[in-house]
Design a protein around this motif. Structure first.
Motif, PDB file in Angstrom:
ATOM      1  N   ASP A 269       0.833  -1.211   0.000  1.00 33.02           N
ATOM      2  CA  ASP A 269       0.000   0.000   0.000  1.00 33.02           C
ATOM      3  C   ASP A 269       0.864   1.257   0.000  1.00 33.02           C
ATOM      4  OD1 ASP A 269       1.018  -0.091   2.555  1.00 33.02           O
ATOM      5  OD2 ASP A 269      -0.865   0.436   3.531  1.00 33.02           O
ATOM      6  N   GLN A 270       2.129   1.093  -0.403  1.00 34.18           N
ATOM      7  CA  GLN A 270       3.086   2.205  -0.491  1.00 34.18           C
ATOM      8  C   GLN A 270       3.406   2.797   0.877  1.00 34.18           C
ATOM      9  OE1 GLN A 270       1.724   5.003  -3.477  1.00 34.18           O
ATOM     10  NE2 GLN A 270       1.173   3.365  -4.893  1.00 34.18           N
ATOM     11  N   ARG A 271       3.478   1.930   1.873  1.00 31.63           N
ATOM     12  CA  ARG A 271       3.857   2.330   3.222  1.00 31.63           C
ATOM     13  C   ARG A 271       4.933   1.384   3.735  1.00 31.63           C
ATOM     14  NH1 ARG A 271       2.221   7.145   4.604  1.00 31.63           N
ATOM     15  NH2 ARG A 271       2.157   6.598   6.809  1.00 31.63           N
ATOM     16  N   ALA A 272       5.721   1.883   4.670  1.00 28.64           N
ATOM     17  CA  ALA A 272       6.664   1.051   5.412  1.00 28.64           C
ATOM     18  C   ALA A 272       6.315   1.152   6.890  1.00 28.64           C
ATOM     19  CB  ALA A 272       8.095   1.499   5.173  1.00 28.64           C
ATOM     20  N   VAL A 273       6.435   0.044   7.596  1.00 28.96           N
ATOM     21  CA  VAL A 273       6.141  -0.008   9.029  1.00 28.96           C
ATOM     22  C   VAL A 273       7.390  -0.494   9.751  1.00 28.96           C
ATOM     23  CG1 VAL A 273       4.667  -0.968  10.833  1.00 28.96           C
ATOM     24  CG2 VAL A 273       3.718  -0.511   8.567  1.00 28.96           C
ATOM     25  N   VAL A 274       7.738   0.167  10.859  1.00 26.45           N
ATOM     26  CA  VAL A 274       8.885  -0.214  11.678  1.00 26.45           C
ATOM     27  C   VAL A 274       8.363  -0.743  13.013  1.00 26.45           C
ATOM     28  CG1 VAL A 274      11.052   0.549  12.715  1.00 26.45           C
ATOM     29  CG2 VAL A 274      10.254   1.595  10.573  1.00 26.45           C
ATOM     30  N   TRP A 275       8.711  -1.995  13.327  1.00 28.74           N
ATOM     31  CA  TRP A 275       8.275  -2.605  14.587  1.00 28.74           C
ATOM     32  C   TRP A 275       9.445  -2.756  15.556  1.00 28.74           C
ATOM     33  CZ3 TRP A 275       6.307  -4.735   9.968  1.00 28.74           C
ATOM     34  CH2 TRP A 275       4.916  -4.729   9.836  1.00 28.74           C
ATOM     35  N   THR A 277      10.399  -5.543  17.893  1.00 25.87           N
ATOM     36  CA  THR A 277       9.973  -6.931  18.074  1.00 25.87           C
ATOM     37  C   THR A 277       9.931  -7.360  19.535  1.00 25.87           C
ATOM     38  OG1 THR A 277      12.253  -7.674  17.718  1.00 25.87           O
ATOM     39  CG2 THR A 277      10.792  -7.618  15.800  1.00 25.87           C
ATOM     40  N   SER A 278      10.577  -6.609  20.413  1.00 29.13           N
ATOM     41  CA  SER A 278      10.527  -6.970  21.835  1.00 29.13           C
ATOM     42  C   SER A 278       9.193  -6.557  22.453  1.00 29.13           C
ATOM     43  CB  SER A 278      11.687  -6.326  22.592  1.00 29.13           C
ATOM     44  OG  SER A 278      11.601  -4.910  22.548  1.00 29.13           O
ATOM     45  N   THR A 279       8.651  -5.434  22.006  1.00 34.28           N
ATOM     46  CA  THR A 279       7.364  -4.956  22.550  1.00 34.28           C
ATOM     47  C   THR A 279       6.200  -5.309  21.638  1.00 34.28           C
ATOM     48  OG1 THR A 279       7.558  -2.796  21.467  1.00 34.28           O
ATOM     49  CG2 THR A 279       8.555  -3.034  23.655  1.00 34.28           C
ATOM     50  N   ARG A 280       6.505  -5.770  20.417  1.00 36.30           N
ATOM     51  CA  ARG A 280       5.491  -6.116  19.398  1.00 36.30           C
ATOM     52  C   ARG A 280       4.715  -4.884  18.919  1.00 36.30           C
ATOM     53  NH1 ARG A 280       8.499 -10.263  20.710  1.00 36.30           N
ATOM     54  NH2 ARG A 280       7.538 -11.969  21.853  1.00 36.30           N
ATOM     55  N   ILE A 281       5.281  -3.706  19.047  1.00 32.50           N
ATOM     56  CA  ILE A 281       4.582  -2.467  18.727  1.00 32.50           C
ATOM     57  C   ILE A 281       5.173  -1.852  17.457  1.00 32.50           C
ATOM     58  CG2 ILE A 281       4.118  -0.095  19.488  1.00 32.50           C
ATOM     59  CD1 ILE A 281       4.098  -1.119  22.339  1.00 32.50           C
ATOM     60  N   ALA A 282       4.285  -1.336  16.597  1.00 26.47           N
ATOM     61  CA  ALA A 282       4.708  -0.558  15.437  1.00 26.47           C
ATOM     62  C   ALA A 282       5.085   0.834  15.910  1.00 26.47           C
ATOM     63  CB  ALA A 282       3.598  -0.494  14.405  1.00 26.47           C
ATOM     64  N   VAL A 283       6.361   1.186  15.779  1.00 29.91           N
ATOM     65  CA  VAL A 283       6.841   2.449  16.345  1.00 29.91           C
ATOM     66  C   VAL A 283       6.971   3.552  15.307  1.00 29.91           C
ATOM     67  CG1 VAL A 283       8.061   1.292  18.220  1.00 29.91           C
ATOM     68  CG2 VAL A 283       9.247   1.706  16.048  1.00 29.91           C
ATOM     69  N   GLN A 284       6.899   3.201  14.047  1.00 31.88           N
ATOM     70  CA  GLN A 284       7.059   4.212  13.000  1.00 31.88           C
ATOM     71  C   GLN A 284       6.369   3.727  11.730  1.00 31.88           C
ATOM     72  OE1 GLN A 284       7.295   7.302  11.860  1.00 31.88           O
ATOM     73  NE2 GLN A 284       9.291   7.622  12.867  1.00 31.88           N
ATOM     74  N   GLU A 285       5.907   4.700  10.957  1.00 31.56           N
ATOM     75  CA  GLU A 285       5.291   4.394   9.670  1.00 31.56           C
ATOM     76  C   GLU A 285       5.571   5.560   8.734  1.00 31.56           C
ATOM     77  OE1 GLU A 285       0.816   3.716   7.760  1.00 31.56           O
ATOM     78  OE2 GLU A 285       1.144   3.421   9.923  1.00 31.56           O
ATOM     79  N   TRP A 286       5.928   5.249   7.485  1.00 29.35           N
ATOM     80  CA  TRP A 286       6.183   6.308   6.517  1.00 29.35           C
ATOM     81  C   TRP A 286       5.880   5.812   5.109  1.00 29.35           C
ATOM     82  CZ3 TRP A 286      10.413   4.010   4.122  1.00 29.35           C
ATOM     83  CH2 TRP A 286      11.271   3.271   4.933  1.00 29.35           C
ATOM     84  N   SER A 287       5.733   6.769   4.204  1.00 26.99           N
ATOM     85  CA  SER A 287       5.346   6.460   2.826  1.00 26.99           C
ATOM     86  C   SER A 287       6.555   6.053   1.999  1.00 26.99           C
ATOM     87  CB  SER A 287       4.685   7.674   2.167  1.00 26.99           C
ATOM     88  OG  SER A 287       3.498   8.031   2.839  1.00 26.99           O
ATOM     89  N   THR A 288       6.371   5.055   1.171  1.00 31.55           N
ATOM     90  CA  THR A 288       7.404   4.645   0.234  1.00 31.55           C
ATOM     91  C   THR A 288       6.796   3.752  -0.826  1.00 31.55           C
ATOM     92  OG1 THR A 288       9.579   3.637  -0.029  1.00 31.55           O
ATOM     93  CG2 THR A 288       8.074   2.569   1.508  1.00 31.55           C
ATOM     94  N   GLU A 289       7.345   3.823  -2.025  1.00 31.88           N
ATOM     95  CA  GLU A 289       7.045   2.846  -3.070  1.00 31.88           C
ATOM     96  C   GLU A 289       8.324   2.063  -3.297  1.00 31.88           C
ATOM     97  OE1 GLU A 289       4.213   3.918  -6.399  1.00 31.88           O
ATOM     98  OE2 GLU A 289       5.015   5.892  -5.915  1.00 31.88           O
ATOM     99  N   ALA A 290       8.302   0.793  -2.929  1.00 29.74           N
ATOM    100  CA  ALA A 290       9.538   0.021  -2.903  1.00 29.74           C
ATOM    101  C   ALA A 290       9.450  -1.197  -3.808  1.00 29.74           C
ATOM    102  CB  ALA A 290       9.855  -0.403  -1.470  1.00 29.74           C
ATOM    103  N   ASN A 291      10.427  -1.320  -4.742  1.00 30.45           N
ATOM    104  CA  ASN A 291      10.580  -2.565  -5.481  1.00 30.45           C
ATOM    105  C   ASN A 291      11.287  -3.613  -4.634  1.00 30.45           C
ATOM    106  OD1 ASN A 291       9.466  -1.223  -7.669  1.00 30.45           O
ATOM    107  ND2 ASN A 291      11.446  -0.735  -8.581  1.00 30.45           N
ATOM    108  N   SER A 292      12.081  -3.143  -3.685  1.00 26.15           N
ATOM    109  CA  SER A 292      12.755  -4.007  -2.719  1.00 26.15           C
ATOM    110  C   SER A 292      13.281  -3.106  -1.613  1.00 26.15           C
ATOM    111  CB  SER A 292      13.911  -4.791  -3.368  1.00 26.15           C
ATOM    112  OG  SER A 292      14.931  -3.908  -3.789  1.00 26.15           O
ATOM    113  N   MET A 293      13.776  -3.718  -0.539  1.00 22.42           N
ATOM    114  CA  MET A 293      14.383  -2.986   0.570  1.00 22.42           C
ATOM    115  C   MET A 293      15.626  -3.730   1.027  1.00 22.42           C
ATOM    116  SD  MET A 293      11.304  -1.796   3.109  1.00 22.42           S
ATOM    117  CE  MET A 293      10.309  -0.351   2.759  1.00 22.42           C
ATOM    118  N   SER A 294      16.724  -2.985   1.180  1.00 17.62           N
ATOM    119  CA  SER A 294      17.974  -3.584   1.650  1.00 17.62           C
ATOM    120  C   SER A 294      18.625  -2.645   2.646  1.00 17.62           C
ATOM    121  CB  SER A 294      18.939  -3.832   0.485  1.00 17.62           C
ATOM    122  OG  SER A 294      18.348  -4.605  -0.524  1.00 17.62           O
ATOM    123  N   LEU A 295      19.119  -3.198   3.740  1.00 14.87           N
ATOM    124  CA  LEU A 295      19.813  -2.395   4.743  1.00 14.87           C
ATOM    125  C   LEU A 295      21.233  -2.099   4.285  1.00 14.87           C
ATOM    126  CD1 LEU A 295      19.492  -1.264   7.704  1.00 14.87           C
ATOM    127  CD2 LEU A 295      20.688  -3.356   8.427  1.00 14.87           C
TER     128      LEU A 295
END
Length: 677
Positions: A269-275, A277-295
């Motif tokens: 849906d052209q969004r990214a969500v940052v969780w 994992t220790s609290t299981r909470i989504a802490v950030q959300e922002w717009s993006t159109e991604a063909n892939s994601m790499s750190l």
């Protein structure tokens, strides 16, 4: 007298014949002189040492320098769109997988190709190396995942479930097992024992396809699905640990951050969500159109290739772009051309940018920022001062750009529907446009005033062309009525109607240099040459597939065809004889646009990328005809040279000009034409 002659810089020996000398029929070439742009942007990856990143394009993969944004290597050989890329753990190798199932391995440092494999029968969806770098796994739409030896290319294991695409496959931490993501009907994650090739267990619970997999730093498995959730699993037992919610779209990408509890999900849906994992909470959300994601290792940056053809470095905490790399271009190129002075080439298509390139070094010189919908044509004015493009959304206009500054000079506004084609008159004072509103309009170039509006009846106007003297304008219709209509520009009176009910939509038009013939091409591959004085057909030709477009050579003797499915080639033909002189291959998309330079020594083909091809040998061809006085040689380009034998020595023939007659009583000789660069 016996005469031999050559026709090119390559000096290929030919036997004497009466008539036109033509090169070997149908010579196929696949390596162009130069390419421009990188084609559509697919997935990306960052090397573990953070020195390079890779992107997939329509016909090749590319290795970039991460610090400078320069493309270091173009990696060809797979011949299809790239669907997945991955670096080895030691950053020495890059592996790319194609939409047709091919797999290629290259060295990062010098771009040398080590291996090509026919790995799968369908698209490769993902690639991952084993922790030790000795193996890699490919997941495919052919319902299988395959494990390969990196050193030898040997297939070590293939697993799969009939009827289930494998969207993703990753190794377990110890490298002895494999985890795969199934599509329907099972929609599950499977754990495979690589020793036996058997399923150890299945992880269920997703409602819909499992699209992505990742191992977290603590060894927990994360799976993202169409049900807009991330599910965490204990790999050893297969037991669910937790469900991460907060996404509002299918989760296509998962990126864990080493040494942290951070997990990033890229959603459709052209969004990214940052969780966390220790609290299981989504802490950030922002717009993006991604063909892939790499750190990017050691940073808080993600490499994100986007549908807008930019590769972005994005801070995953804020979602803000820190840097963007350009270079990828549309793979639907609808207009190409040479500037009259030969310094530049032009390309435009299904992207916002129409691009001006340096012809000799392929550097992008300028961008004409048009409509987001792109342009259906791109053409230089006869004096090279302007570039003409079209727009369909939000405004139905043709646009005139200043070549030197890149600024929009004026718009030609009046059509009520999408513009399909546009052309300059030979003197540049007029512009013709064809539209889906079923009209052809002629405009004053200097004022953008509409001078004439011609109605095509019930058909879209698919293509337009002026006669050499600018007094006539022609428009070709769509499949509703594929007729070609010709009008007088000044009076507005109809001149001719050429009906072709069985040929599909008209695709291209061109008047001969004399104006006596009209070349008409229809999208189903038929080309006809019509004598406008007699109304008779002079020649009927066929493309090697659907017709994308055509161009007539400056001397009027050659026709360059752009071909679509199934050949995806361009074809150079001598239209009077119908003989194919050369076929230009290597395209992975329909060749929708073609052009000659003013000398007739180079051609452009626009498809997945823009390619330039040298045809000097054909442009410098000799023609020969027996005459009572001897052999009459004719040429349109270059200098005539003579030698006593094929091995030389060659010397310019003093004062020789076309036509040149080799006398009957002259000694045997060999002739060729050479062309200065």
């Amino acid at each position: 007298m016996r005469v031999r002659f050559f026709s090119s810089l390559r000096a290929a020996l030919c036997t004497f014949l009466t008539g036109v000398f033509l090169p070997a029929a149908g010579q196929v070439v696949t390596v162009p002189s130069r390419t421009y742009g990188l084609g559509d942007l697919g997935p990306g990856a960052v090397s573990p040492d953070a020195r390079h990143f890779a992107t997939g394009g329509q016909s090749a993969a590319y290795i970039w320098d991460l610090s400078t944004g320069a493309v270091r290597h173009r990696l060809e050989g797979l011949g299809a769109q790239i669907g997945a890329v991955a670096f080895s753990p030691d950053s020495r190798l890059l592996v790319a997988g194609s939409r047709f199932g091919g797999l290629g391995v290259w060295t990062v440092e010098d771009g040398a190709r080590l291996r090509l494999l026919s790995a799968h029968r369908s698209e490769i969806m993902s690639i991952q190396f084993s922790p030790d770098g000795a193996r890699l796994v490919t997941a495919s739409a052919d319902n299988s995942a395959a494990v390969w030896s990196v050193e030898t290319g040997e297939l070590l294991r293939r697993v799969g479930v009939p009827g289930n695409f494998i969207n993703a496959a990753i190794f377990t931490e110890d490298g002895r097992g494999l985890l795969t993501a199934d599509t329907s009907p099972t929609n599950s994650v499977r754990f495979w024992d690589l020793e036996t090739g058997e399923t150890v267990r299945q992880f269920g619970l997703h409602q819909g396809q499992v699209l992505s997999l990742a191992l977290l730093p603590d060894g927990t498995l994360a799976s993202g699905g169409e049900d807009q959730t991330v599910r965490l699993w204990e790999v050893a037992s297969g037991q669910p640990i937790a469900t991460l919610s907060g996404a509002r779209g299918s989760i296509r990408h998962l990126v864990p951050v080493p040494g942290t509890n951070t997990l990033i999900g890229g959603c459709l849906d052209q969004r990214a969500v940052v969780w966390d994992t220790s609290t299981r909470i989504a802490v950030q959300e922002w717009s993006t159109e991604a063909n892939s994601m790499s750190l990017v290792p050691g940073t808080q940056m993600l490499l994100i290739p986007s549908p807008d053809l930019l590769v972005r470095l994005v801070d995953y905490n804020s979602g803000l772009t820190q840097q963007a790399f350009s270079g990828h271009t549309t793979s639907v190129t609808l207009g190409v051309g040479f500037s009259p002075d030969g310094h530049y080439v032009l390309s435009g298509g299904v992207e916002k940018a129409t691009r001006l390139w340096n012809r000799t070094n392929a550097a992008q010189v300028r961008v004409f920022e048009g409509a987001a919908s792109g342009t259906s044509t791109a053409v230089f004015s006869p004096d090279g001062r302007f570039v003409l493009t079209t727009a369909g959304v939000p405004r139905k206009v043709a646009q005139l750009w200043n070549t030197e500054t890149g600024q929009l000079e004026r718009e030609f506004s009046g059509h009520t529907d999408w513009l399909i084609d546009a052309a300059f008159s030979p003197d540049g004072t007029r512009v013709a446009t064809g539209s889906q509103d079923r009209t052809l309009r002629v405009w004053d170039t200097a004022t953008s005033q509409s001078l004439q509006t011609f109605n095509s009846g019930g058909s879209f106007v698919q293509c337009v062309a002026f006669s050499p003297d600018g007094t006539l304008v022609a428009g070709g219709g769509s499949a509703f009525d594929p007729s070609v209509r010709i009008w007088e520009v000044e009076s507005g009176q109809p001149k001719a109607l050429i009906s072709m009910a069985e040929s599909g939509s008209a695709k291209a038009l061109a008047f001969s240099r004399s104006g006596n013939e009209l070349f008409v091409g229809w999208d189903e591959g038929l080309i006809r040459v019509l004598n406008l004085s007699t109304g008779q057909m002079e020649r009927e030709l066929y493309a090697g597939g659907f017709l994308g477009g055509f161009a007539l050579s400056p001397d009027g003797e050659l026709l360059l065809l752009g071909e679509g499915w199934p050949s995806f080639t361009a074809r150079l033909i001598h239209w009077r004889s119908g003989r194919t002189l050369r076929v230009f291959g290597g395209h992975t998309a329909s060749v929708e646009s073609v052009a000659f330079n003013d000398r007739g020594t180079e051609v452009l083909t626009g498809a997945d990328i823009l390619r330039l091809w040298d045809i000097t040998d054909i442009a410098a061809r000799l023609t020969a005809e027996r005459k009572p006085a001897g052999l009459e040689l004719r040429w349109k380009l270059g200098t005539l040279q003579e030698a006593p034998s094929p091995s030389g020595p060659w010397s310019d023939r003093p004062g020789a000009a076309s036509p040149f007659t080799a006398p009957v009583d002259a000694p045997s000789a060999f002739f060729r034409v050479t062309v200065a660069p």
